[in-house]
Design a protein around this motif. Structure first.
Motif, short mmCIF file in Angstrom:
data_model
loop_
_atom_site.label_atom_id
_atom_site.label_comp_id
_atom_site.label_asym_id
_atom_site.label_seq_id
_atom_site.Cartn_x
_atom_site.Cartn_y
_atom_site.Cartn_z
N VAL A 181 0.81 -1.22 0.00
CA VAL A 181 0.00 0.00 0.00
C VAL A 181 0.85 1.28 0.00
N LYS A 182 2.07 1.22 0.52
CA LYS A 182 2.92 2.42 0.55
C LYS A 182 3.76 2.58 -0.71
N ASN A 183 3.76 1.56 -1.55
CA ASN A 183 4.47 1.63 -2.83
C ASN A 183 3.89 0.55 -3.76
N GLY A 184 2.92 0.93 -4.56
CA GLY A 184 2.22 -0.02 -5.41
C GLY A 184 3.07 -0.66 -6.49
N ASP A 185 4.30 -0.19 -6.66
CA ASP A 185 5.19 -0.78 -7.66
C ASP A 185 5.84 -2.08 -7.19
N GLN A 186 5.67 -2.40 -5.91
CA GLN A 186 6.25 -3.64 -5.39
C GLN A 186 5.22 -4.40 -4.57
N SER A 187 5.39 -5.70 -4.51
CA SER A 187 4.54 -6.53 -3.66
C SER A 187 5.03 -6.44 -2.21
N VAL A 188 4.23 -6.96 -1.30
CA VAL A 188 4.66 -7.00 0.10
C VAL A 188 5.91 -7.88 0.24
N ALA A 189 5.95 -9.00 -0.49
CA ALA A 189 7.13 -9.87 -0.45
C ALA A 189 8.38 -9.12 -0.91
N GLN A 190 8.25 -8.34 -1.96
CA GLN A 190 9.39 -7.56 -2.46
C GLN A 190 9.81 -6.49 -1.46
N TYR A 191 8.83 -5.87 -0.82
CA TYR A 191 9.15 -4.89 0.22
C TYR A 191 9.95 -5.54 1.34
N LEU A 192 9.51 -6.72 1.80
CA LEU A 192 10.22 -7.40 2.88
C LEU A 192 11.64 -7.78 2.47
N LYS A 193 11.81 -8.22 1.24
CA LYS A 193 13.15 -8.59 0.74
C LYS A 193 14.06 -7.36 0.65
N SER A 194 13.46 -6.17 0.45
CA SER A 194 14.26 -4.95 0.41
C SER A 194 14.80 -4.59 1.79
N ILE A 195 14.14 -5.12 2.83
CA ILE A 195 14.58 -4.89 4.20
C ILE A 195 15.63 -5.94 4.59
N ASN A 196 15.30 -7.20 4.26
CA ASN A 196 16.20 -8.34 4.56
C ASN A 196 15.82 -9.45 3.59
N ALA A 197 16.79 -9.96 2.87
CA ALA A 197 16.54 -10.95 1.81
C ALA A 197 15.80 -12.18 2.31
N ASP A 198 15.94 -12.49 3.59
CA ASP A 198 15.31 -13.70 4.15
C ASP A 198 14.05 -13.40 4.96
N LEU A 199 13.66 -12.14 5.05
CA LEU A 199 12.53 -11.77 5.90
C LEU A 199 11.20 -12.14 5.26
N THR A 200 10.32 -12.77 6.06
CA THR A 200 8.97 -13.08 5.58
C THR A 200 8.01 -13.10 6.75
N VAL A 201 6.73 -13.23 6.44
CA VAL A 201 5.69 -13.29 7.46
C VAL A 201 5.38 -14.75 7.76
N THR A 202 5.27 -15.07 9.06
CA THR A 202 4.95 -16.44 9.45
C THR A 202 3.52 -16.60 9.95
N GLY A 203 2.88 -15.50 10.29
CA GLY A 203 1.49 -15.58 10.75
C GLY A 203 0.92 -14.19 10.98
N PHE A 204 -0.38 -14.08 10.94
CA PHE A 204 -1.02 -12.80 11.25
C PHE A 204 -2.47 -13.04 11.66
N THR A 205 -3.04 -12.05 12.33
CA THR A 205 -4.47 -12.05 12.62
C THR A 205 -4.97 -10.63 12.57
N ARG A 206 -6.23 -10.49 12.18
CA ARG A 206 -6.88 -9.17 12.05
C ARG A 206 -8.26 -9.29 12.70
N VAL A 207 -8.48 -8.51 13.75
CA VAL A 207 -9.73 -8.59 14.50
C VAL A 207 -10.38 -7.22 14.51
N ALA A 208 -11.63 -7.16 14.04
CA ALA A 208 -12.32 -5.87 13.92
C ALA A 208 -13.69 -5.92 14.59
N LEU A 209 -14.09 -4.80 15.16
CA LEU A 209 -15.45 -4.67 15.69
C LEU A 209 -16.44 -4.60 14.53
N GLY A 210 -17.63 -5.15 14.76
CA GLY A 210 -18.69 -5.04 13.75
C GLY A 210 -18.55 -6.04 12.63
#
Length: 210
Positions: A181-210
């Motif tokens: 969302v902060k740079n539509g020219d790259q995917s989230v995976a590409q963004y993470l690799k720009s921080i650290n070549a081995d960095l990835t997401v292992t889990g997440f949760t999103r909880v919303a009211l309503g």
């Protein structure tokens, strides 16, 4: 309420009936105290959280005290937990949404917040296509094939076109493939690799009211 100690993150959803209560300072502090208790006591389920002791009484009893004090229905509606090498917690929209995201490596607070905000905004259904259920894939493929047939395209083309539509579905709905969302020219995976070549997401949760 979303909280993290770096290695573990928890989201506690206290349901109420009005925005007025949701924004009430005392109610927010109570939610924070329940989340802190969950982290401090290594709580793993909503049932365990309800039975845990907070200032001499169970969390369930404390919630009932809030009902008596505030005068509207309050519920301990949901509890989620993420454990990882690094866990970021993010609260969005005046405590109306909590996000946790776990990474395989230590990362910066800014990176954690960036990915958590992505999850809040784009509501992915899985980390990547491997995490999408067979039922969801079959449903999306069936919808695509029906659309193709309705457009009058030959049946022999349907499978190939449906595969393309499924790839688009994964790109739009799985976290690592989504446009960042902060740079539509790259995917989230590409963004993470720009921080650290081995960095990835292992889990997440999103909880919303309503």
């Amino acid at each position: 309420m979303a909280k993290s100690n770096g290695k573990t993150g928890v989201v506690v959803l206290l349901g109420c009936e009005t925005d007025f209560v949701a924004k009430n300072e005392d109610f927010v502090k109570f939610a924070q105290s329940v989340a802190d208790l969950a982290l401090a006591n290594n709580i793993k389920t909503v049932e365990e959280l309800g039975a845990a002791q907070l200032d001499g009484a169970s969390v369930t009893d404390k919630v009932n005290d809030q009902v008596a004090k505030i005068g509207e229905k309050i519920t301990l509606a949901r509890f989620e937990r993420v454990d990882a090498e690094s866990v970021a917690a993010y609260i969005h929209g005046n405590y109306r949404m909590g996000v946790l995201v776990g990474f395989n490596k230590e990362t910066t607070e800014e990176t954690g917040k960036d990915v958590a905000m992505q999850i809040a905004a784009m509501n992915p259904i899985a980390i990547d296509e491997k995490g999408v259920s067979e039922e969801t894939i079959a449903r999306e493929k069936e919808i695509a094939i029906e659309q193709i047939k309705a457009e009058g395209k030959p049946a022999e083309m349907a499978e190939k076109i449906a595969t393309g539509k499924l790839a688009k579905f994964f790109k739009e709905n799985t976290l690592l493939q989504q446009a960042f969302v902060k740079n539509g020219d790259q995917s989230v995976a590409q963004y993470l690799k720009s921080i650290n070549a081995d960095l990835t997401v292992t889990g997440f949760t999103r909880v919303a009211l309503g």
